[in-house]
Design a protein around this motif. Structure first.
Motif, PDB file in Angstrom:
ATOM      1  N   GLY A 392      22.978  35.959  65.176  1.00 20.36           N
ATOM      2  CA  GLY A 392      22.300  35.550  64.104  1.00 20.36           C
ATOM      3  C   GLY A 392      22.415  34.605  64.357  1.00 20.36           C
ATOM      4  O   GLY A 392      21.427  34.043  63.767  1.00 20.36           O
ATOM      5  N   ILE A 393      24.090  33.929  64.213  1.00 21.75           N
ATOM      6  CA  ILE A 393      24.257  32.690  63.507  1.00 21.75           C
ATOM      7  C   ILE A 393      23.542  31.692  64.399  1.00 21.75           C
ATOM      8  O   ILE A 393      22.669  30.425  63.894  1.00 21.75           O
ATOM      9  CB  ILE A 393      25.804  32.328  63.818  1.00 21.75           C
ATOM     10  CG1 ILE A 393      26.303  33.371  62.732  1.00 21.75           C
ATOM     11  CG2 ILE A 393      25.764  30.946  63.122  1.00 21.75           C
ATOM     12  CD1 ILE A 393      27.683  33.567  62.655  1.00 21.75           C
ATOM     13  N   PRO A 394      23.049  31.437  65.737  1.00 20.20           N
ATOM     14  CA  PRO A 394      22.896  30.467  66.301  1.00 20.20           C
ATOM     15  C   PRO A 394      21.345  29.927  66.035  1.00 20.20           C
ATOM     16  O   PRO A 394      21.566  29.071  65.433  1.00 20.20           O
ATOM     17  CB  PRO A 394      23.161  30.684  67.688  1.00 20.20           C
ATOM     18  CG  PRO A 394      23.552  31.039  68.318  1.00 20.20           C
ATOM     19  CD  PRO A 394      24.069  31.978  66.707  1.00 20.20           C
ATOM     20  N   PRO A 395      20.474  31.003  65.877  1.00 17.48           N
ATOM     21  CA  PRO A 395      19.266  30.736  65.876  1.00 17.48           C
ATOM     22  C   PRO A 395      19.225  30.580  64.000  1.00 17.48           C
ATOM     23  O   PRO A 395      18.226  30.051  63.165  1.00 17.48           O
ATOM     24  CB  PRO A 395      18.218  31.572  65.948  1.00 17.48           C
ATOM     25  CG  PRO A 395      19.337  32.932  65.757  1.00 17.48           C
ATOM     26  CD  PRO A 395      20.637  32.225  66.448  1.00 17.48           C
ATOM     27  N   LEU A 396      20.187  30.728  63.105  1.00 15.68           N
ATOM     28  CA  LEU A 396      19.910  30.597  61.589  1.00 15.68           C
ATOM     29  C   LEU A 396      20.492  28.916  61.869  1.00 15.68           C
ATOM     30  O   LEU A 396      19.551  28.445  60.670  1.00 15.68           O
ATOM     31  CB  LEU A 396      21.303  31.065  60.862  1.00 15.68           C
ATOM     32  CG  LEU A 396      20.649  32.482  60.437  1.00 15.68           C
ATOM     33  CD1 LEU A 396      21.551  33.807  59.722  1.00 15.68           C
ATOM     34  CD2 LEU A 396      19.582  32.363  59.808  1.00 15.68           C
TER      35      LEU A 396
END
Length: 630
Positions: A392-396
């Motif tokens: 979830g971190i990269p798209p956030l």
């Protein structure tokens, strides 16, 4: 046939009367709970007040002679369920661990919202006209429904100062605890200063650990670490929660004087060990608990924080034999091993779906997904771990530059929540979010600016990020927020500036960007109640030659003397520290302070101030005695 109807009607009345009496009893129990914890006091009082608003409706229902349909009775059962949840929540806010209530403040907000929602649904569903409720009471209920909806919206807020203090304290190692400003503020705000306070908190934490049954071991360890720091601050030798004898559980109800030796307890669950094992650091844990810790991808010892050179678990046969001998001698039966709960695949699948929707081509889908990710990221550590593990971190981070202000705000807040966990903080940093966060700090909504400052504070816990934020021109927008933001925004900016100016290169950047003037202005604004924060940053800037030059004005020396004379114990401590820094190599400033009447006040602080304040004041007195000019 007529007799059956009459009998059915009587039974319905009896059911309604019993339900209503139970609901009234719940309200009376809630009213008699006493004072709520400070962190949730306002919200708890709001919920209690809304429960009491139900009394006129319940009293009218109790005295009602009319028939109530099955649907109406089902609404009362829903109301009963909501009341039980409300009572349990209020009990947690009245007797739960104070540390837990701050660390899990977002989860508590979610619980309040859920209770408000269930109360609203139950109350709105009751057929008032059908059962003959008076217009006056119906209007009161309608007003209460409006208040429930407002309360539900109002709960989406946090005491960021408390949370920032908590994060700062958790970031310090134990050797620096005496110098940690945040721990003293926390102890004072949470009323964890006295031995009695800390004993009550210890009991509450043990109860929490028992309820968790080994789940969320990382969060439990954080709570225990904080309690350990509060005890050390209070001067209690038994710094660890395990150092006090622990009353035995259900198996010893008939022998309440018996206590389990603390060395027989697992440091994670605080329960007696059935299968003790030794890990690489030499610490002993219950096998199931430490295995769960390792399976959650942790590479450190929960108790010491040291890195593990290997993950082999060696049975502690000697300790197991001692435990068995003790159990036999004291007629104590070891608790049966509880089955490990199945993995929560449903939650993981839900989070994975939301993460995929972050990259949707539809704006509404993206906005809904990032909002839910933000909510999930604040609920509990397990959700944060799942969001990170599921990618979830990269798209956030990508959404930080999305041309939609609400999406930007939700994304930066979700990353702030994720970065609370040290391991995830490093993962967030690797994705390079800092330039985009700084851009939101410059041009985002007010809420986004505040949360961006808080995110920079959190990420700047890593030394490499301090330099990166400074070189990326992150200090000027923090200073704008410090000057123009809301009180919460100013405090977020001050916290971030404090962390950043621990770096020598950032000291010069902050001074060149004009940091000193707005900090001095804050000292003059009593409404902000930010004296300690401003003085803490100024102390760091005074370590730089340019900072000392700009601060070495008579008006500022007079201000410091005023705080040493009139301020709170913490104000006096901070002001004495800054004065010492400025006067160490400038006897003219020391002479000026004496002319402003500092001597007797510094002497008083050296005798009755805080521990750190006494040290700083004593150093100033020593400086005075050595000064030839004086």
């Amino acid at each position: 046939m007529e007799e059956e109807k009459v009998l059915s009607k009587c039974n319905d009345r009896r059911v309604v009367r019993d339900l209503v009496e139970e609901l009234i009893a719940i309200i009376e129990d809630a009213k008699s709970m006493g004072e709520f914890r400070g962190t949730q006091r306002k919200e708890s009082q709001t919920l209690l007040r809304l429960l009491k608003h139900c009394l006129p409706l319940l009293e009218e229902l109790r005295d009602l002679d009319a028939h109530i349909s099955e649907y109406g009775i089902s609404c009362l059962y829903k109301l009963r369920k909501a009341f039980i949840l409300a009572k349990k929540l209020l009990k947690t806010c009245q007797a739960g661990s104070k540390i837990y209530l701050v660390l899990e403040t977002d989860a508590m907000v979610t619980r309040f919202i859920s209770v408000y929602d269930k109360l609203n649904q139950a109350v709105e569903g009751i057929p008032y006209k059908e059962i003959g409720i008076s217009e006056e009471v119906t209007e009161q209920v309608q007003l209460m429904c409006m208040q429930l909806k407002r309360a539900k919206q109002r709960t989406d807020s946090q005491d960021m100062e408390l949370i920032m203090d908590m994060m700062a304290v958790l970031s310090f190692d134990s050797d620096r605890i005496a110098e940690c400003d945040g721990i003293k503020r926390l102890a004072s705000k949470l009323s964890l200063n006295t031995l009695e306070d800390l004993k009550i908190e210890t009991v509450a934490i043990r109860k929490l650990v028992k309820e968790r049954r080994g789940q969320n071991a990382e969060g439990t360890q954080k709570i225990m670490n904080l309690l350990d720091k509060f005890k050390r601050l209070a001067g209690i030798e038994q710094a660890n929660v395990l150092d006090d004898p622990v009353p035995c559980n259900r198996s010893l109800q008939k022998c309440t004087s018996l206590t389990i030796p603390y060395e027989f307890l697992c440091p994670i669950t605080l329960e007696i060990m059935r299968d003790p094992v030794i890990i690489a650091t030499g610490q002993t844990y219950e096998r199931a608990s430490i295995q769960q810790w390792l399976d959650s991808d942790h590479g450190t010892c929960p108790k010491t924080g040291l890195s593990l050179t290997h993950t082999t678990l060696a049975p502690n046969v000697a300790l197991r034999n001692l435990i068995l001998q003790w159990c036999e001698s004291n007629n104590y039966q070891l608790p049966k091993k509880e089955p490990t709960p199945p993995p929560k695949n449903d939650r993981g699948d839900k989070i994975l779906t939301l993460i995929q929707e972050l990259s949707s081509s539809q704006l509404l889908v993206q906005r809904k997904a990032v909002t839910k990710i933000r909510m999930l990221s604040r609920e509990c550590p397990e959700n944060r771990v799942l969001i990170a593990e599921k990618g979830g971190i990269p798209p956030l981070v990508q959404l930080l530059t999305y041309p939609d202000s609400k999406i930007q705000e939700h994304a930066v807040t979700a990353l702030l929540n994720l970065s609370i966990d040290d391991k995830i903080k490093k993962q967030v940093s690797k994705e390079g979010p800092i330039p985009a966060i700084i851009e939101i700090l410059r041009n985002g909504t007010d809420g986004a600016k505040e949360n961006s400052a808080a995110a920079l504070f959190s990420l700047s816990m890593l030394d490499e990020n301090k330099a990166l934020i400074g070189s990326s021109n992150g200090i000027p927008p923090l200073l704008i927020l410090l000057k123009e933001g809301t009180i919460r925004g100013k405090k977020d900016a001050a916290s971030a500036l404090f962390n950043l100016t621990l770096s020598q290169s950032n000291k010069s950047r902050a001074i060149e960007a004009g940091a000193i003037k707005p900090l001095l202005n804050i000292l003059q604004n009593e409404r902000l109640d930010m004296v300690d924060e401003a003085l803490s940053v100024l102390l760091l800037l005074a370590a730089h030659p340019d900072g000392r030059k700009e601060l070495g004005q008579l008006s500022f020396i007079e201000t410091l003397v005023r705080f040493i004379r009139e301020g709170t114990p913490k104000n006096k401590e901070c002001a004495a520290a800054v004065l010492l820094k400025l006067c160490t190599n400038n006897s003219n400033l020391l002479l000026a302070a004496l002319q402003f009447g500092v001597y007797e006040h510094v002497k008083e602080v050296s005798q009755n101030g805080t521990k750190r304040g006494q040290k700083k004041a004593a150093a100033i007195l020593q400086l005075m005695s050595k000064s030839e000019q004086i």
